[in-house]
Design an enzyme around this catalytic site. Structure first.
Site, mmCIF file in Angstrom:
data_model
loop_
_atom_site.group_PDB
_atom_site.id
_atom_site.type_symbol
_atom_site.label_atom_id
_atom_site.label_comp_id
_atom_site.label_asym_id
_atom_site.label_seq_id
_atom_site.Cartn_x
_atom_site.Cartn_y
_atom_site.Cartn_z
ATOM 1 N N GLU A 60 0.805 -1.108 0.037
ATOM 2 C CA GLU A 60 0.083 0.246 0.008
ATOM 3 C C GLU A 60 1.010 1.356 -0.071
ATOM 4 O O GLU A 60 0.563 2.295 -0.493
ATOM 5 C CB GLU A 60 -0.864 -0.079 1.221
ATOM 6 C CG GLU A 60 -1.879 -1.216 1.029
ATOM 7 C CD GLU A 60 -2.884 -0.844 -0.189
ATOM 8 O OE1 GLU A 60 -2.946 0.319 -0.659
ATOM 9 O OE2 GLU A 60 -3.504 -1.698 -0.556
ATOM 10 N N CYS A 216 -12.722 1.592 -14.975
ATOM 11 C CA CYS A 216 -13.293 3.081 -14.997
ATOM 12 C C CYS A 216 -12.209 3.951 -14.766
ATOM 13 O O CYS A 216 -12.081 4.667 -14.012
ATOM 14 C CB CYS A 216 -14.292 3.062 -13.721
ATOM 15 S SG CYS A 216 -15.004 4.488 -13.652
ATOM 16 N N CYS A 223 -17.209 1.477 -20.355
ATOM 17 C CA CYS A 223 -18.307 1.306 -19.663
ATOM 18 C C CYS A 223 -19.252 -0.001 -20.299
ATOM 19 O O CYS A 223 -19.984 -0.647 -19.304
ATOM 20 C CB CYS A 223 -19.249 2.537 -20.083
ATOM 21 S SG CYS A 223 -18.482 4.108 -18.884
ATOM 22 N N CYS A 226 -18.381 -2.636 -18.047
ATOM 23 C CA CYS A 226 -18.333 -2.508 -16.648
ATOM 24 C C CYS A 226 -19.222 -3.463 -15.914
ATOM 25 O O CYS A 226 -20.361 -3.468 -16.230
ATOM 26 C CB CYS A 226 -18.615 -0.944 -16.329
ATOM 27 S SG CYS A 226 -18.595 -0.767 -14.759
ATOM 28 N N CYS A 232 -24.736 2.454 -12.309
ATOM 29 C CA CYS A 232 -23.937 3.873 -12.448
ATOM 30 C C CYS A 232 -24.946 5.032 -12.870
ATOM 31 O O CYS A 232 -25.382 4.789 -14.111
ATOM 32 C CB CYS A 232 -22.787 3.486 -13.470
ATOM 33 S SG CYS A 232 -21.916 4.996 -13.783
HETATM 34 FE FE1 SF4 Z 1 -17.394 3.702 -14.586
HETATM 35 FE FE2 SF4 Z 1 -20.103 3.789 -14.686
HETATM 36 FE FE3 SF4 Z 1 -18.622 3.707 -16.694
HETATM 37 FE FE4 SF4 Z 1 -18.571 1.622 -15.140
HETATM 38 S S1 SF4 Z 1 -20.436 2.661 -16.203
HETATM 39 S S2 SF4 Z 1 -16.740 2.331 -16.200
HETATM 40 S S3 SF4 Z 1 -18.620 2.977 -13.179
HETATM 41 S S4 SF4 Z 1 -18.417 5.344 -15.738
#
Ligand code: SF4
Length: 413
Positions: A60, A216, A223, A226, A232
């Site tokens: 970390e 992201c 997206c 994702c 989101c």
């Molecule tokens: Fe980021 Fe939302 Fe796109 Fe997912 S859907 S990559 S959380 S902006």
């Protein structure tokens, strides 16, 4: 008390929060990168033995401000050399700086070692287990690092907020106010603490950070791939009709978490409207004259004089060629004279300003300083006796120079 933010900025629906946790953890289990600290942690996690907390802690600290790809080699060498806090506590600062050389932000290594000494000498070798205690008792451990160690190594259900988490949460909840402001950061910490998975807090926190690092991402988030896109708000905004977007963002009034009226939603940016930060202060410009002093060593190979920097401040305790910070706009002639006087103190003999050979300039960007090194060289004949009353100094061959605790900036020089 300030009014709570509108629901769109919160995870107030328990069922939705649970679904998000499940989707994120399932994705993490499938897609997480295989990184050396994860392998180490996996090996220790069932046993929760004394080697686990340092394995997390070191990773970390190294990962703060530094890319994963750069950290891997440093981490492996560090853990091989000092697998326990007891071993680290016995290391010298010189050894720590040598291993850290090139990783940047050198005070991190120094404080890691100071903290290890404190655990061994004052805390009976036991690291605190809760985030609040880690932050209070260990030098160099801030709120983020404390949360990461407590959740990953000790299973405490506490959230973390780093740059990746800020980006993901701001997008998930359309937070467009300055994400570096204390008010917004407080909200994000509250959100991270609400969201963290109670049974797998360490994995959940790593999953959120992993999502920010691999999906992201700042400029071109993926997206469509994702795992939490259905939760989101930013993605929802760009997926619906433009008229709706206008309505949603025109109606925010003086919400403290929405984009400010002066910088409204920009439809060309899509989800990357979030997060937003106040403009950074430009780095301070500094000029430093530095001289590569060379002599012929005992075996005929060239040797170079390096001197040690003070034990606090920028690049504390690292070795460098004799250097002198310069006033801005100093004439070249004056610059040489000042450097020659400075070198005289090191070599104990007069140094002619005209004898200094200008080699060029090296620019190095520290986080807050734009540093220009004005580089000279000088060849010395005969024996040079170093004055032990000055800061530590020594002659090194080129190989020894590279193995010493010297900064990346000096390697460029
Ligand atoms: Fe980021 Fe939302 Fe796109 Fe997912 S859907 S990559 S959380 S902006």
């Amino acid at each position: 008390a300030p009014a709570p933010p509108p629901a769109r900025h919160l995870f107030s629906d328990a069922a939705e929060a649970a679904a998000l946790r499940g989707n994120l953890l399932a994705w993490y289990d499938r897609c997480k990168r295989d990184l050396p600290w994860r392998a180490l942690v996996r090996g220790h996690i069932g046993k929760r033995g004394p080697a686990l907390p340092p394995a997390v802690w070191v990773s970390e600290i190294m990962l703060q401000q530094t890319q994963v790809a750069t950290v891997i080699d440093y981490y492996n060498r560090w853990m091989q050399k000092w697998p326990t806090l007891q071993a680290l506590a016995q290391a010298s600062l010189e050894e720590v700086n040598e291993l850290w050389a090139g990783l940047g932000y050198y005070s991190r290594g120094k404080r890691l070692q100071e903290a290890a000494r404190k655990v061994v000498s004052e805390l009976a070798g036991q690291m605190p287990r809760r985030a609040e205690d880690l932050q209070k008792l260990l030098p160099g451990v801030g709120r983020y690092t404390a949360g990461a160690i407590a959740s990953i190594a000790f299973g405490q259900a506490t959230g973390v907020v780093d740059g990746n988490v800020i980006r993901v949460l701001c997008r998930l909840r359309c937070i467009g106010a300055d994400s570096s402001s204390p008010a917004v950061l407080d909200r994000l910490w509250d959100m991270a603490n609400v969201l963290v998975d109670r049974s797998r807090p360490g994995d959940f926190n790593q999953a959120l950070m992993e999502l920010g690092a691999t999906v992201c991402v700042p400029k071109a988030p993926l997206c469509r791939e994702c795992p939490v896109k259905q939760h989101c708000q930013a993605w929802r905004r760009v997926s619906v009709a433009q008229t709706t977007v206008t309505l949603v963002f025109a109606g925010v009034g003086d919400c403290p978490l929405c984009p400010p009226a002066t910088e409204p939603w920009d439809s060309s940016l899509g989800v990357t409207n979030f997060p937003r930060k106040a403009a950074k202060k430009p780095p301070r410009a500094m000029r430093t004259a530095t001289c590569v002093l060379e002599r012929r060593g005992y075996h005929g190979a060239p040797e170079y004089l390096v001197v040690q920097r003070p034990s606090s401040g920028l690049l504390a305790g690292l070795w460098e060629f004799p250097s002198l910070p310069l006033a801005q706009d100093l004439q070249e002639e004056k610059e040489r004279e000042e450097l020659a006087d400075h070198l005289q103190a090191w070599t104990g003999r007069p140094v002619a300003a005209k004898g200094l050979r200008f080699m060029g300039e090296v620019i190095h960007i520290f986080s807050h300083i734009h540093q220009t090194y004005v580089v000279y060289s000088l060849h010395l004949d005969g024996d040079v006796t170093l004055d032990p009353a000055l800061s530590p100094s020594r002659w090194v061959t080129e190989d020894e120079f590279h193995a010493s605790a010297v900064s990346t900036a000096m390697k460029k020089v």
